[in-house]
Design a protein around this motif. Structure first.
Motif, PDB file in Angstrom:
ATOM      1  N   ALA A   1       0.828  -1.207   0.000  1.00  0.00           N
ATOM      2  CA  ALA A   1       0.000   0.000   0.000  1.00  0.00           C
ATOM      3  C   ALA A   1       0.860   1.254   0.000  1.00  0.00           C
ATOM      4  O   ALA A   1       0.419   2.321  -0.450  1.00  0.00           O
ATOM      5  N   THR A   2       2.093   1.134   0.501  1.00  0.00           N
ATOM      6  CA  THR A   2       3.058   2.237   0.494  1.00  0.00           C
ATOM      7  C   THR A   2       4.378   1.702  -0.050  1.00  0.00           C
ATOM      8  O   THR A   2       4.626   0.487  -0.017  1.00  0.00           O
ATOM      9  N   PRO A   3       5.259   2.578  -0.564  1.00  0.00           N
ATOM     10  CA  PRO A   3       6.519   2.089  -1.140  1.00  0.00           C
ATOM     11  C   PRO A   3       7.345   1.295  -0.144  1.00  0.00           C
ATOM     12  O   PRO A   3       7.403   1.615   1.053  1.00  0.00           O
ATOM     13  N   HIS A   4       7.989   0.242  -0.655  1.00  0.00           N
ATOM     14  CA  HIS A   4       8.810  -0.606   0.226  1.00  0.00           C
ATOM     15  C   HIS A   4      10.160   0.023   0.553  1.00  0.00           C
ATOM     16  O   HIS A   4      10.836  -0.399   1.493  1.00  0.00           O
TER      17      HIS A   4
END
Length: 380
Positions: free
Chosen positions: A184-187
């Protein structure tokens, strides 16, 4: 009868890498593969490559062709207890601790290089037997034909040979459920290795997505495979925790996990490499990296020896030079599985203390990081 200096059995990433490492040796090399030409290009798996593997692929002119995702940080934790450790590439002056590539992309780059080098590949060539003699090894194919070589390099598939009683095997009682999930958010280039009583859970950055290796018992793996995507995503999130949220997950595949290795990777006019020499648990992503170190060392020994590539003293030199790294890596991965894949109370606290010490004691952390980057001998 068709004769060659070296017959490489298996035209996957390991076999093709060996052929490329020897392409300027002047040796007559042929690749034999049971599949159709280029089948490895469709391999759906992902591979975690160490920094040392990047250096080898750079030497072979392959690296620049690969779409790779850098692993800048590795977060190590265990479920149900305190203690964690973080490894950072910046501490070692390296651009990354490792890289994630699609196995199909690696195979495609290698296959293109094989074609450009003019190395012959015989497809649909299933080897049914090897019979080593004094001067060569007779290779029998399923279609009833034969060829001979001064050295047979078994580089893929099931371990086979005349002395299979020497194999060491251990069934971990685990399966790996693999998939690709979208976060859902950048790794942020971070990988996670989370140890649980059911087995390790690895989350690896792969492009904008994350490659998932979810270890479970065979029964639990069957149950995970039977879930729909939403239900599996909820199970995965619960198992992993809240360090990274996943928005969706793709198709899953399941593989049983076993340790199988040949203590002596050479025989009469035969050398075993890759999965034909050892099949490791995927914890810490050491399998292909060890295979690549074996391949490069084998090629260097053959190039230095000159003459007969299957000579007994040449193969003995290779086995001797690779013994420390092979045995060290096998013990390292096997030990991690044994230590972390259980819920014994005293071990739970000991693991937490160990992870905390790893984070607080730089020499211990450096030892683990360099082993993951370069192998047991910190080979560059």
């Amino acid at each position: 009868m068709e004769r060659h200096d070296i017959a490489i059995v298996g035209a996957g990433p390991v076999g093709m890498t060996l052929a490329l490492a020897l392409k300027d040796s002047g040796l007559d090399i042929i690749l034999l593969d049971a599949r159709a030409r280029g089948a490895a290009r469709h391999d759906p798996r992902v591979l975690a490559l160490s920094h040392g593997s990047r250096l080898t692929l750079e030497r072979l002119g392959i690296w620049a062709r690969l779409p790779a995702t850098a692993i800048e940080t590795i977060h190590i934790s265990h479920q149900g207890g305190l203690g964690r450790s973080v490894l950072r590439a910046s501490e070692y002056g390296q651009p990354a601790l490792g890289y994630v590539v699609a196995a199909g992309d690696l195979a495609a780059a290698l296959d293109d290089a094989i074609a450009a080098a003019g190395i012959p590949v015989r497809d649909h060539a299933t080897v049914s037997g090897l019979a080593a003699g004094v001067d060569d090894v007779l290779i029998s194919l399923d279609d009833g034909t034969h060829l001979s070589a001064r050295l047979a390099a078994c580089a893929e598939g099931a371990i086979a040979g005349d002395d299979d009683t020497a194999l060491v095997e251990r069934d971990y009682g685990q399966c790996a459920v693999i998939s690709v999930a979208t976060p859902a958010t950048p790794h942020g280039g971070r990988a996670w290795e989370r140890f649980t009583p059911q087995g390790p859970l690895a989350v690896l950055p792969c492009g904008r997505d994350c490659a998932i290796v979810h270890t479970a018992s065979p029964a639990e793996a069957d149950a995970l495979m039977a879930l729909d995507d939403d239900a599996y995503l909820a199970r995965l999130q619960s198992h992993f925790g809240d360090r990274l949220r996943f928005a969706s997950v793709g198709p899953r595949a399941c593989y049983p996990l076993k340790l199988r290795y040949r203590p002596n990777p050479v025989g009469q006019r035969t050398v075993w490499l890759g999965n034909a020499a050892q099949t490791l648990h995927p914890v810490a992503g050491q399998g292909y990296n060890l295979a690549l170190r074996d391949v490069w060392a084998c090629a260097q020994v053959l190039l230095k020896a000159g003459g007969d590539p299957g000579a007994a003293d040449t193969l003995a030199t290779y086995a001797r030079e690779r013994s420390l790294d092979r045995q060290g890596t096998i013990r390292f991965t096997d030990g991690l599985v044994r230590l972390f894949s259980n819920a014994v109370g005293p071990l739970l606290h000991a693991r937490g203390a160990g992870l905390l010490a790893l984070d607080l004691i730089p020499p211990a952390r450096h030892f683990v990081a360099k082993r993951m980057m370069f192998g047991a001998r910190a080979w560059p």
